[in-house]
Motif scaffolding. Structure first.
Motif, PDB file in Angstrom:
ATOM      1  N   ILE A  33       0.842  -1.199   0.000  1.00  0.00           N
ATOM      2  CA  ILE A  33       0.000   0.000   0.000  1.00  0.00           C
ATOM      3  C   ILE A  33       0.877   1.250   0.000  1.00  0.00           C
ATOM      4  CG2 ILE A  33      -1.612   1.366   1.397  1.00  0.00           C
ATOM      5  CD1 ILE A  33      -2.844  -1.363   2.276  1.00  0.00           C
ATOM      6  N   TRP A  34       1.906   1.253   0.845  1.00  0.00           N
ATOM      7  CA  TRP A  34       2.808   2.407   0.919  1.00  0.00           C
ATOM      8  C   TRP A  34       3.539   2.616  -0.408  1.00  0.00           C
ATOM      9  CZ3 TRP A  34       2.959   6.333   4.063  1.00  0.00           C
ATOM     10  CH2 TRP A  34       4.064   7.171   4.056  1.00  0.00           C
ATOM     11  N   PHE A  35       4.046   1.547  -1.001  1.00  0.00           N
ATOM     12  CA  PHE A  35       4.745   1.634  -2.274  1.00  0.00           C
ATOM     13  C   PHE A  35       3.819   2.191  -3.362  1.00  0.00           C
ATOM     14  CE2 PHE A  35       5.829  -0.356  -6.371  1.00  0.00           C
ATOM     15  CZ  PHE A  35       7.105   0.169  -6.547  1.00  0.00           C
ATOM     16  N   SER A  36       2.597   1.643  -3.447  1.00  0.00           N
ATOM     17  CA  SER A  36       1.637   2.099  -4.461  1.00  0.00           C
ATOM     18  C   SER A  36       1.235   3.551  -4.247  1.00  0.00           C
ATOM     19  CB  SER A  36       0.393   1.210  -4.444  1.00  0.00           C
ATOM     20  OG  SER A  36       0.726  -0.078  -4.860  1.00  0.00           O
ATOM     21  N   ARG A  37       1.066   3.921  -2.991  1.00  0.00           N
ATOM     22  CA  ARG A  37       0.725   5.308  -2.676  1.00  0.00           C
ATOM     23  C   ARG A  37       1.825   6.252  -3.153  1.00  0.00           C
ATOM     24  NH1 ARG A  37       3.198   8.909   0.344  1.00  0.00           N
ATOM     25  NH2 ARG A  37       1.995  10.495   1.328  1.00  0.00           N
ATOM     26  N   ASN A  38       3.092   5.884  -2.889  1.00  0.00           N
ATOM     27  CA  ASN A  38       4.202   6.721  -3.318  1.00  0.00           C
ATOM     28  C   ASN A  38       4.308   6.790  -4.836  1.00  0.00           C
ATOM     29  OD1 ASN A  38       4.910   7.470  -0.752  1.00  0.00           O
ATOM     30  ND2 ASN A  38       6.472   5.903  -0.522  1.00  0.00           N
ATOM     31  N   LYS A  39       4.072   5.678  -5.512  1.00  0.00           N
ATOM     32  CA  LYS A  39       4.103   5.679  -6.978  1.00  0.00           C
ATOM     33  C   LYS A  39       3.051   6.646  -7.531  1.00  0.00           C
ATOM     34  CE  LYS A  39       7.127   2.866  -8.762  1.00  0.00           C
ATOM     35  NZ  LYS A  39       8.198   3.387  -9.581  1.00  0.00           N
ATOM     36  N   LYS A  40       1.857   6.613  -6.944  1.00  0.00           N
ATOM     37  CA  LYS A  40       0.787   7.495  -7.414  1.00  0.00           C
ATOM     38  C   LYS A  40       1.104   8.953  -7.097  1.00  0.00           C
ATOM     39  CE  LYS A  40      -4.194   8.159  -7.344  1.00  0.00           C
ATOM     40  NZ  LYS A  40      -4.352   9.533  -6.928  1.00  0.00           N
ATOM     41  N   ASN A  41       1.531   9.221  -5.860  1.00  0.00           N
ATOM     42  CA  ASN A  41       1.788  10.607  -5.454  1.00  0.00           C
ATOM     43  C   ASN A  41       2.986  11.235  -6.135  1.00  0.00           C
ATOM     44  OD1 ASN A  41      -0.396  10.629  -3.766  1.00  0.00           O
ATOM     45  ND2 ASN A  41       0.767  10.325  -1.904  1.00  0.00           N
ATOM     46  N   TRP A  42       4.074  10.488  -6.298  1.00  0.00           N
ATOM     47  CA  TRP A  42       5.315  11.064  -6.784  1.00  0.00           C
ATOM     48  C   TRP A  42       5.570  10.853  -8.277  1.00  0.00           C
ATOM     49  CZ3 TRP A  42       6.128  14.344  -3.294  1.00  0.00           C
ATOM     50  CH2 TRP A  42       5.934  14.043  -1.952  1.00  0.00           C
ATOM     51  N   GLU A  43       4.967   9.796  -8.849  1.00  0.00           N
ATOM     52  CA  GLU A  43       5.208   9.525 -10.267  1.00  0.00           C
ATOM     53  C   GLU A  43       3.925   9.508 -11.095  1.00  0.00           C
ATOM     54  OE1 GLU A  43       7.669   6.037 -10.787  1.00  0.00           O
ATOM     55  OE2 GLU A  43       8.785   6.489  -8.955  1.00  0.00           O
ATOM     56  N   GLY A  44       2.779   9.649 -10.437  1.00  0.00           N
ATOM     57  CA  GLY A  44       1.506   9.639 -11.151  1.00  0.00           C
ATOM     58  C   GLY A  44       1.128   8.276 -11.711  1.00  0.00           C
ATOM     59  N   LYS A  45       1.777   7.211 -11.223  1.00  0.00           N
ATOM     60  CA  LYS A  45       1.511   5.858 -11.717  1.00  0.00           C
ATOM     61  C   LYS A  45       0.542   5.145 -10.783  1.00  0.00           C
ATOM     62  CE  LYS A  45       5.998   5.384 -13.921  1.00  0.00           C
ATOM     63  NZ  LYS A  45       7.282   4.676 -13.946  1.00  0.00           N
ATOM     64  N   ILE A  46      -0.422   4.474 -11.366  1.00  0.00           N
ATOM     65  CA  ILE A  46      -1.387   3.709 -10.586  1.00  0.00           C
ATOM     66  C   ILE A  46      -1.070   2.229 -10.777  1.00  0.00           C
ATOM     67  CG2 ILE A  46      -3.805   3.098 -10.293  1.00  0.00           C
ATOM     68  CD1 ILE A  46      -4.477   5.953 -11.233  1.00  0.00           C
ATOM     69  N   ILE A  47      -0.878   1.532  -9.655  1.00  0.00           N
ATOM     70  CA  ILE A  47      -0.541   0.114  -9.678  1.00  0.00           C
ATOM     71  C   ILE A  47      -1.729  -0.672  -9.145  1.00  0.00           C
ATOM     72  CG2 ILE A  47       1.046  -1.637  -8.784  1.00  0.00           C
ATOM     73  CD1 ILE A  47       3.123   0.583  -8.501  1.00  0.00           C
ATOM     74  N   SER A  48      -2.103  -1.739  -9.848  1.00  0.00           N
ATOM     75  CA  SER A  48      -3.255  -2.543  -9.430  1.00  0.00           C
ATOM     76  C   SER A  48      -2.961  -3.248  -8.102  1.00  0.00           C
ATOM     77  CB  SER A  48      -3.599  -3.582 -10.494  1.00  0.00           C
ATOM     78  OG  SER A  48      -2.653  -4.639 -10.464  1.00  0.00           O
ATOM     79  N   PRO A  49      -3.998  -3.546  -7.327  1.00  0.00           N
ATOM     80  CA  PRO A  49      -3.786  -4.250  -6.050  1.00  0.00           C
ATOM     81  C   PRO A  49      -3.060  -5.584  -6.225  1.00  0.00           C
ATOM     82  CG  PRO A  49      -5.997  -3.341  -6.128  1.00  0.00           C
ATOM     83  CD  PRO A  49      -5.400  -3.139  -7.496  1.00  0.00           C
ATOM     84  N   ALA A  50      -3.382  -6.334  -7.282  1.00  0.00           N
ATOM     85  CA  ALA A  50      -2.731  -7.633  -7.492  1.00  0.00           C
ATOM     86  C   ALA A  50      -1.229  -7.472  -7.718  1.00  0.00           C
ATOM     87  CB  ALA A  50      -3.367  -8.347  -8.680  1.00  0.00           C
ATOM     88  N   ILE A  51      -0.857  -6.497  -8.521  1.00  0.00           N
ATOM     89  CA  ILE A  51       0.568  -6.250  -8.781  1.00  0.00           C
ATOM     90  C   ILE A  51       1.247  -5.724  -7.516  1.00  0.00           C
ATOM     91  CG2 ILE A  51       2.185  -4.805 -10.067  1.00  0.00           C
ATOM     92  CD1 ILE A  51       0.308  -5.094 -12.481  1.00  0.00           C
ATOM     93  N   THR A  52       0.554  -4.883  -6.771  1.00  0.00           N
ATOM     94  CA  THR A  52       1.095  -4.342  -5.524  1.00  0.00           C
ATOM     95  C   THR A  52       1.460  -5.467  -4.564  1.00  0.00           C
ATOM     96  OG1 THR A  52      -0.146  -2.295  -5.716  1.00  0.00           O
ATOM     97  CG2 THR A  52       0.535  -2.928  -3.505  1.00  0.00           C
TER      98      THR A  52
END
Length: 151
Positions: A33-52
């Motif tokens: 969750i933390w990794f995905s949140r940072n990807k979205k906030n800092w790089e604008g990338k959305i990662i699916s829950p399964a990949i996360t």
């Protein structure tokens, strides 16, 4: 159900009641969750829950394998009946301790660094996680983490 005033208190209460396997699963989910949140906030990338969850599980597995190889006798919990335990100790009074760990992704041209700075009471002061491009050894990756933290 009771009200939860502080999420940290609730989480510590849950962790104290769970077995090691469930704690590891919780850590995988929270890390993802933390990794995905940072990807979205800092790089604008959305990662699916399964990949996360897949990425987090892989990182935990890689970390465990690396530590089995590097520290075959490593003991994670303090057990007074065991000798020669590896236990984190705080630095001397008035000093800080920096812990750096690296996770390598062979063949992917990148590695991840995690850095944690703690004071003489063992209290978290600051930390950072970052991905770095390049194929390096574990020693060079951790040296890069120390240099990054010092800067």
């Amino acid at each position: 159900m009771s009200d939860v005033e502080y999420a940290s208190s609730w989480l510590l209460d849950v962790i104290n009641k769970e077995n090691a396997d469930n704690i590891q699963k919780m850590a995988i989910v929270l890390s993802g969750i933390w990794f995905s949140r940072n990807k979205k906030n800092w790089e604008g990338k959305i990662i699916s829950p399964a990949i996360t969850i897949n990425l987090s599980s892989r990182q935990v597995h890689d970390w465990q394998e690396a530590n089995r190889w590097r520290y075959p006798g490593l003991v994670y919990a303090v057990d007074p009946s065991k000798e020669n335990q590896v236990v984190w100790r705080p630095p001397l009074q008035g000093q800080y301790k920096l812990n750096v760990d690296a996770s390598l992704y062979k063949g992917e041209g990148m590695f991840t660094l995690g850095m944690v700075l703690r004071n003489d009471a063992g209290v978290f002061v600051m930390g950072k996680v970052m991905k770095v491009a390049g194929e390096v050894s574990v020693m060079k990756a951790e040296a890069k983490g120390m240099l990054e933290a010092i800067q």
